[in-house]
Design a protein around this motif. Sequence first.
Motif, short mmCIF file in Angstrom:
data_model
loop_
_atom_site.label_atom_id
_atom_site.label_comp_id
_atom_site.label_asym_id
_atom_site.label_seq_id
_atom_site.Cartn_x
_atom_site.Cartn_y
_atom_site.Cartn_z
N THR A 68 0.74 -1.10 -0.18
CA THR A 68 -0.10 -0.07 0.06
C THR A 68 0.93 1.20 -0.01
OG1 THR A 68 -1.86 -1.10 1.07
CG2 THR A 68 -1.82 1.48 1.31
N GLU A 69 1.80 1.33 0.93
CA GLU A 69 2.88 2.34 1.02
C GLU A 69 3.24 2.65 -0.24
OE1 GLU A 69 5.21 3.45 4.21
OE2 GLU A 69 4.16 1.82 5.32
N TYR A 70 3.86 1.59 -1.04
CA TYR A 70 4.58 1.77 -2.35
C TYR A 70 3.65 2.26 -3.30
CZ TYR A 70 6.78 0.58 -6.72
OH TYR A 70 7.44 0.52 -8.08
N LEU A 71 2.66 1.67 -3.69
CA LEU A 71 1.53 2.11 -4.84
C LEU A 71 1.21 3.32 -4.47
CD1 LEU A 71 -0.62 -1.11 -5.02
CD2 LEU A 71 1.01 -0.60 -6.74
N CYS A 72 0.89 3.94 -3.09
CA CYS A 72 0.69 5.12 -3.18
C CYS A 72 1.27 6.29 -3.11
CB CYS A 72 -0.05 5.63 -1.66
SG CYS A 72 -1.85 4.67 -1.27
N GLU A 73 2.69 6.01 -2.81
CA GLU A 73 4.03 6.85 -3.23
C GLU A 73 4.30 6.99 -4.59
OE1 GLU A 73 7.00 5.41 -0.99
OE2 GLU A 73 6.20 5.80 1.11
#
Length: 221
Positions: A68-73
């Motif tokens: 989730t963090e990667y995709l949002c960033e």
Amino acid sequence: MITLHHCPQTRSMRTLWLLNELEIPFQLRSYPFDRSLRSPEFLTLSPAGRVPALEVDGERMFETGAITEYLCERYSPDRLGRSTASPDRMTWLVWLHFAETLSQHVAALTQQHVMLYEDHMRSPIVMKLEAARVGKCFDAIEARLSTPIESRDYLLTSGFSAADISVGQAVYMASHFVRLGGYPALEAWYERITAREGFKAALPNGGGIYSQDFYAPWPLE
């Protein structure tokens, strides 16, 4: 290209919902929730044999919080994510990862009610304890959404985000064991976020872990 390796009604639903909200191209590969997740091929994607597993441009990821963090960033740092410059960044991270706290208790309830087929394997004590822990998590969400100062439509003051997706998916799973009645702010928020097309598209199209909408405490009193 992005490929999501997914089992219906598991944590990977979180990633599927997020990808739907991001509106970016991706491929979906679905698996039954069985020993196929322990195959040598799948273990190269996720060494613990769990979903989600994500392939992005030839690289592989596992663990929903990291995904989730990667995709949002990468794709939505200020709409579904919150950049480091955002006043809501700290709160976004807290609630994003709180979803896993709730999910751990749901996993224990799922094992007790669904995965253990023989009655003698089940523990009413474990079921009661884990349901109470889910209730404590619901208390925390209720408090967040209904502060004395103001009520919130979403977990963050700045609006809908991937934190709502992560916690919302965990609540979807938890609602199979603990009813949302008695948590008015949580229930209203849950109805609001699950009306989104991204959530609806992440629901199982047949199959899934749960054969019932709700599993009553066992043994029945």
